[in-house]
Design a protein around this motif. Structure first.
Motif, PDB file in Angstrom:
ATOM      1  N   VAL A 136      18.997   0.353 -34.233  1.00 32.96           N
ATOM      2  CA  VAL A 136      17.864  -0.574 -34.080  1.00 32.96           C
ATOM      3  C   VAL A 136      17.849  -1.565 -35.248  1.00 32.96           C
ATOM      4  O   VAL A 136      17.690  -2.779 -35.049  1.00 32.96           O
ATOM      5  CB  VAL A 136      16.525   0.214 -34.021  1.00 32.96           C
ATOM      6  CG1 VAL A 136      15.339  -0.748 -34.068  1.00 32.96           C
ATOM      7  CG2 VAL A 136      16.470   1.063 -32.783  1.00 32.96           C
ATOM      8  N   VAL A 137      18.048  -1.036 -36.485  1.00 33.90           N
ATOM      9  CA  VAL A 137      18.039  -1.918 -37.661  1.00 33.90           C
ATOM     10  C   VAL A 137      19.185  -2.925 -37.570  1.00 33.90           C
ATOM     11  O   VAL A 137      18.986  -4.132 -37.789  1.00 33.90           O
ATOM     12  CB  VAL A 137      18.154  -1.072 -38.954  1.00 33.90           C
ATOM     13  CG1 VAL A 137      18.237  -1.982 -40.172  1.00 33.90           C
ATOM     14  CG2 VAL A 137      16.970  -0.139 -39.092  1.00 33.90           C
ATOM     15  N   VAL A 138      20.383  -2.433 -37.201  1.00 32.67           N
ATOM     16  CA  VAL A 138      21.539  -3.328 -37.123  1.00 32.67           C
ATOM     17  C   VAL A 138      21.298  -4.402 -36.062  1.00 32.67           C
ATOM     18  O   VAL A 138      21.527  -5.593 -36.296  1.00 32.67           O
ATOM     19  CB  VAL A 138      22.823  -2.530 -36.811  1.00 32.67           C
ATOM     20  CG1 VAL A 138      23.997  -3.462 -36.614  1.00 32.67           C
ATOM     21  CG2 VAL A 138      23.116  -1.548 -37.934  1.00 32.67           C
ATOM     22  N   THR A 139      20.792  -3.996 -34.884  1.00 33.79           N
ATOM     23  CA  THR A 139      20.522  -4.972 -33.822  1.00 33.79           C
ATOM     24  C   THR A 139      19.532  -6.021 -34.314  1.00 33.79           C
ATOM     25  O   THR A 139      19.707  -7.233 -34.082  1.00 33.79           O
ATOM     26  CB  THR A 139      19.925  -4.271 -32.578  1.00 33.79           C
ATOM     27  OG1 THR A 139      20.693  -3.110 -32.323  1.00 33.79           O
ATOM     28  CG2 THR A 139      19.930  -5.165 -31.370  1.00 33.79           C
ATOM     29  N   ALA A 140      18.479  -5.557 -35.005  1.00 32.95           N
ATOM     30  CA  ALA A 140      17.461  -6.499 -35.482  1.00 32.95           C
ATOM     31  C   ALA A 140      18.079  -7.504 -36.443  1.00 32.95           C
ATOM     32  O   ALA A 140      17.832  -8.717 -36.334  1.00 32.95           O
ATOM     33  CB  ALA A 140      16.331  -5.731 -36.176  1.00 32.95           C
ATOM     34  N   LEU A 141      18.902  -7.013 -37.384  1.00 36.85           N
ATOM     35  CA  LEU A 141      19.481  -7.908 -38.390  1.00 36.85           C
ATOM     36  C   LEU A 141      20.455  -8.897 -37.748  1.00 36.85           C
ATOM     37  O   LEU A 141      20.456 -10.092 -38.074  1.00 36.85           O
ATOM     38  CB  LEU A 141      20.187  -7.102 -39.486  1.00 36.85           C
ATOM     39  CG  LEU A 141      19.286  -6.192 -40.328  1.00 36.85           C
ATOM     40  CD1 LEU A 141      20.111  -5.399 -41.328  1.00 36.85           C
ATOM     41  CD2 LEU A 141      18.223  -6.992 -41.047  1.00 36.85           C
ATOM     42  N   VAL A 142      21.279  -8.392 -36.806  1.00 37.10           N
ATOM     43  CA  VAL A 142      22.249  -9.287 -36.153  1.00 37.10           C
ATOM     44  C   VAL A 142      21.510 -10.330 -35.307  1.00 37.10           C
ATOM     45  O   VAL A 142      21.846 -11.523 -35.327  1.00 37.10           O
ATOM     46  CB  VAL A 142      23.242  -8.471 -35.302  1.00 37.10           C
ATOM     47  CG1 VAL A 142      24.116  -9.388 -34.465  1.00 37.10           C
ATOM     48  CG2 VAL A 142      24.107  -7.594 -36.202  1.00 37.10           C
ATOM     49  N   ALA A 143      20.456  -9.882 -34.600  1.00 42.34           N
ATOM     50  CA  ALA A 143      19.694 -10.831 -33.776  1.00 42.34           C
ATOM     51  C   ALA A 143      19.060 -11.907 -34.660  1.00 42.34           C
ATOM     52  O   ALA A 143      19.079 -13.100 -34.322  1.00 42.34           O
ATOM     53  CB  ALA A 143      18.615 -10.086 -32.987  1.00 42.34           C
ATOM     54  N   ALA A 144      18.521 -11.490 -35.809  1.00 48.95           N
ATOM     55  CA  ALA A 144      17.876 -12.465 -36.697  1.00 48.95           C
ATOM     56  C   ALA A 144      18.900 -13.450 -37.248  1.00 48.95           C
ATOM     57  O   ALA A 144      18.638 -14.660 -37.315  1.00 48.95           O
ATOM     58  CB  ALA A 144      17.169 -11.742 -37.836  1.00 48.95           C
ATOM     59  N   THR A 145      20.083 -12.930 -37.641  1.00 46.44           N
ATOM     60  CA  THR A 145      21.124 -13.824 -38.162  1.00 46.44           C
ATOM     61  C   THR A 145      21.543 -14.833 -37.096  1.00 46.44           C
ATOM     62  O   THR A 145      21.705 -16.029 -37.377  1.00 46.44           O
ATOM     63  CB  THR A 145      22.353 -13.000 -38.598  1.00 46.44           C
ATOM     64  OG1 THR A 145      21.898 -11.917 -39.385  1.00 46.44           O
ATOM     65  CG2 THR A 145      23.324 -13.827 -39.392  1.00 46.44           C
ATOM     66  N   THR A 146      21.712 -14.340 -35.863  1.00 47.36           N
ATOM     67  CA  THR A 146      22.098 -15.235 -34.773  1.00 47.36           C
ATOM     68  C   THR A 146      21.034 -16.319 -34.576  1.00 47.36           C
ATOM     69  O   THR A 146      21.354 -17.496 -34.383  1.00 47.36           O
ATOM     70  CB  THR A 146      22.262 -14.434 -33.464  1.00 47.36           C
ATOM     71  OG1 THR A 146      23.001 -13.259 -33.773  1.00 47.36           O
ATOM     72  CG2 THR A 146      22.970 -15.233 -32.400  1.00 47.36           C
ATOM     73  N   LEU A 147      19.773 -15.901 -34.650  1.00 39.85           N
ATOM     74  CA  LEU A 147      18.674 -16.862 -34.483  1.00 39.85           C
ATOM     75  C   LEU A 147      18.721 -17.927 -35.581  1.00 39.85           C
ATOM     76  O   LEU A 147      18.610 -19.126 -35.307  1.00 39.85           O
ATOM     77  CB  LEU A 147      17.342 -16.114 -34.521  1.00 39.85           C
ATOM     78  CG  LEU A 147      16.097 -16.965 -34.311  1.00 39.85           C
ATOM     79  CD1 LEU A 147      16.027 -17.449 -32.874  1.00 39.85           C
ATOM     80  CD2 LEU A 147      14.832 -16.192 -34.650  1.00 39.85           C
ATOM     81  N   ILE A 148      18.903 -17.479 -36.849  1.00 39.22           N
ATOM     82  CA  ILE A 148      18.911 -18.428 -37.977  1.00 39.22           C
ATOM     83  C   ILE A 148      20.039 -19.437 -37.807  1.00 39.22           C
ATOM     84  O   ILE A 148      19.831 -20.649 -37.884  1.00 39.22           O
ATOM     85  CB  ILE A 148      19.059 -17.671 -39.315  1.00 39.22           C
ATOM     86  CG1 ILE A 148      17.807 -16.839 -39.604  1.00 39.22           C
ATOM     87  CG2 ILE A 148      19.309 -18.653 -40.465  1.00 39.22           C
ATOM     88  CD1 ILE A 148      17.922 -15.916 -40.796  1.00 39.22           C
TER      89      ILE A 148
END
Lengths: 196, 239
Positions: A131-143
């Protein structure tokens, strides 16, 4: 001078606590803007701002992390030198790298929503690693998505050119930052009550 | 770095809200009007605004030097193509003009930064954004301004301590993680003491703000902002 006779309406204790943390995290984001760690085989050194966007989402939850990021953007816009290169001004938010900056509140809130599943803040060490990894990757993709899209719009570049200038050089650095954020979460030192 | 400098220029005497409106209007106009005549008008306006704030254009360009790297690379990137004819002059020129317009937006905002006290901007935020969000954002900006040098010193202390312990030879993710965790823990210790101090001083939703008022000087500034915004709307909305 006229006298204001309204009653003083105190801010609640919990809100003061969260507000102070959000304000100082925004200041910290400005304080680390000049820090650059060189990375072997990469043209772009690591800057720590995105790491603090991650930490804001992880430790403050969706609402106060987004508030903290909005505060950072507003402070920069009105002239506090918090943007990269000690810069400030509304122009930076509309300049070529404005898209990255605008994405910070959304990215922090996204991590907060993924990790805390609501507005109540819990210890990120108790959240499962995927869950943490998905959140971080999703946020990076968004940025980087918002950053490159805005850059392509404003500098009239096509999508591929914008990604080449605005995202590809930073991928190695982002992987390092995601690794650092995961290590911090796993160390169990990011509890909502106290960071050690 | 260009920050507020006390002075008595025209821009210094304007209300922060008019300067905000002018910057918004200018940014909107610069990003929508792409013709050569518009660029001339925008350049003249930008130079005028820098003069009104007492900033030399060269100093303003130096302040924006970090942006110059990407602004000068972008036209090259746009011009290069994989395969014949290898270089597309038209695409490069379009992006070069776009880069130039972005630079103008950055220059205009340095004029505002040099001529506006953060205290006044804070009051402007609190008066423009209604209710509790505006209040928290206003105080937050003031706190951020106060704590920025303190936290910079904290980060520098952490980096010096790491360097003394051969931290520069560690992996990049370890270095980033150490700075982040120690920086965050110091900042949150300060935040906890700050929140206690705020509560001890009756941190309230309705404090008294410093006075702000529009003067006659603000009328032309607001008219300019309205004109720029209208010109943008007329271009973007087909009538």
């Amino acid at each position: 001078m006229e006298t204001d006779q309204r009653e003083v309406e105190l801010v609640g204790d919990a809100a003061v606590h969260r507000f102070a943390r959000a304000a100082l995290l925004a200041a910290l984001l400005g304080a680390v803007a000049p820090v650059a760690i060189p990375l072997p085989f990469s043209p772009a050194p690591i800057t720590l701002q995105v790491l603090f966007v991650f930490l804001a989402g992880l430790v403050l939850g969706p609402v106060w992390s987004a508030f903290s990021m909005v505060l950072y953007l507003i402070a920069g816009a009105v002239g506090v030198p918090v943007f990269a290169g000690f810069n400030a001004g509304l122009g930076v938010l509309f300049g070529q790298s404005g898209g990255y900056l605008w994405s910070y509140p959304f990215a922090a809130a996204l991590i907060g929503l993924f990790v805390h599943r609501g507005t109540d803040v819990r210890d990120p060490a108790n959240v499962s690693l995927p869950v943490v990894v998905t959140a971080l990757v999703a946020a990076t993709t968004l940025i980087y998505g918002m950053g490159s899209a805005y850059m392509s719009l404003i500098l009239e570049l096509n999508a591929w050119e914008a990604v080449t200038a605005g995202a590809l050089p930073f991928i190695p650095g982002e992987i390092v930052k995601i690794a650092a954020a995961i290590a911090i979460v796993r160390s169990g030192r990011l509890s909502p009550t106290r960071v050690r | 770095m260009l920050t507020y400098v006390p002075d008595d220029t025209l821009a210094h005497r304007l209300d922060p809200r008019s300067k905000l409106a002018v910057q918004l209007g200018f940014a909107a106009a610069a990003l929508t009007h792409t013709g050569p005549r518009a660029i001339l008008v925008l350049s003249a306006l930008a130079i005028g605004m820098l003069a009104a704030a007492g900033v030399s254009p060269i100093r303003a360009v130096i302040a924006a030097r970090y942006a110059l790297v990407i602004l000068s690379l972008a036209p090259l990137l746009a011009a290069l193509t994989l395969g014949p004819p290898w270089i597309e002059t038209d695409a490069g020129l379009t992006t070069a003009l776009a880069s130039y317009r972005v630079l103008l937006v950055l220059l205009v905002s340095t004029a505002a930064v040099r001529s506006t006290r953060v205290r006044d901007s804070r009051a402007a935020i609190q008066r423009t954004i209604p209710g509790r969000p505006g209040h928290l954002l206003g105080i937050g900006v003031a706190l951020l301004f106060r704590f920025l040098p303190v936290l910079r010193a904290d980060i520098q202390t952490i980096r010096d301590a790491m360097a003394a312990r051969l931290g520069a030879q560690r992996h990049a993710h370890e270095r980033a993680g150490t700075i982040a965790l120690l920086g965050l823990s110091r900042a949150f210790d300060r935040a906890d003491r700050l929140s206690l101090a705020l509560r001890a001083r009756c941190f309230a939703w309705n404090p008294t703000l410093p006075p702000l008022s529009f003067s006659r000087l603000d009328i032309p500034a607001l008219l300019l902002a309205t004109t720029l915004l209208c010109s943008t709307l007329l271009t973007t909305i087909p009538l």
